[in-house]
Design a protein around this motif. Structure first.
Motif, PDB file in Angstrom:
ATOM      1  N   TYR A 186       0.819  -1.212   0.000  1.00  0.00           N
ATOM      2  CA  TYR A 186       0.000   0.000   0.000  1.00  0.00           C
ATOM      3  C   TYR A 186       0.857   1.268   0.000  1.00  0.00           C
ATOM      4  O   TYR A 186       0.665   2.152  -0.827  1.00  0.00           O
ATOM      5  N   CYS A 187       1.810   1.341   0.927  1.00  0.00           N
ATOM      6  CA  CYS A 187       2.598   2.579   1.052  1.00  0.00           C
ATOM      7  C   CYS A 187       4.078   2.391   0.682  1.00  0.00           C
ATOM      8  O   CYS A 187       4.832   3.352   0.700  1.00  0.00           O
ATOM      9  N   HIS A 200       6.395   1.125   2.345  1.00  0.00           N
ATOM     10  CA  HIS A 200       7.298   1.194   3.491  1.00  0.00           C
ATOM     11  C   HIS A 200       7.975  -0.171   3.645  1.00  0.00           C
ATOM     12  O   HIS A 200       7.365  -1.212   3.409  1.00  0.00           O
ATOM     13  N   CYS A 228       1.642   2.354   7.843  1.00  0.00           N
ATOM     14  CA  CYS A 228       0.239   2.691   7.548  1.00  0.00           C
ATOM     15  C   CYS A 228      -0.763   1.787   8.266  1.00  0.00           C
ATOM     16  O   CYS A 228      -1.973   1.988   8.155  1.00  0.00           O
TER      17      CYS A 228
END
Length: 156
Positions: free
Chosen positions: A5-6, A8, A34
């Motif tokens: 999603y992010c 990271h 997140c």
């Protein structure tokens, strides 16, 4: 493992389980950035060591493709070929090799192919074992007949 999603790079494993097939591990993860959760599956990669010294990932499809050629015109279904491919892969994984020599892939194909279709077996074996004459075929057929007779003879 990067968060899908992010992106990271710090994720935490919440739960690990052996998947249904026993050949992989399913992990439930959470992103530390997140807080979104996602699932990953880890599979042990089987590697084939070629004669040239190069390595490549084992491909069940590639193994089945060679067998498919030997089965051309024979009463062998795609499902049977898929099952043969699974049997070959299971055999190779069961040997415990870190890298499977390419020769062992062919050896692992021969026995289940012989059970599946003897004509296809002879075709495959003739290429794999480099038959050079009709005598090589005759010898293999004689061996097959002898083994069949031994199996049919009841034990004393």
């Amino acid at each position: 493992m990067h968060c899908p999603y992010c992106r990271h790079c710090d994720t935490k494993v919440l739960d690990s389980r052996v998947a249904d097939d026993g050949q992989s591990i399913r992990r439930r993860r959470v992103c530390q950035e997140c807080d979104k959760r996602f699932t990953t599956t880890e599979v042990m990669q089987l590697t084939v060591l070629k004669r040239s010294g190069a390595t490549e990932p084992f491909s069940r499809d590639k193994a089945v493709a060679g067998v498919r050629k030997a089965c051309k015109g024979r009463p062998v279904t795609e499902d049977q070929l898929a099952m043969l491919g699974q049997t070959v892969e299971n055999t190779l994984r069961g040997e415990g090799y870190a890298e499977v020599p390419a020769h062992e892939v062919g050896v692992a194909i021969l026995a289940p192919l012989r059970q599946l279709d003897e004509v296809a077996y002879l075709r495959f074996a003739s290429i794999y074992r480099s038959f050079e004459s009709a005598a090589d075929f005759e010898d293999e057929i004689a061996l097959m007949r002898t083994e069949r007779q031994l199996q049919a003879t009841p034990a004393p």
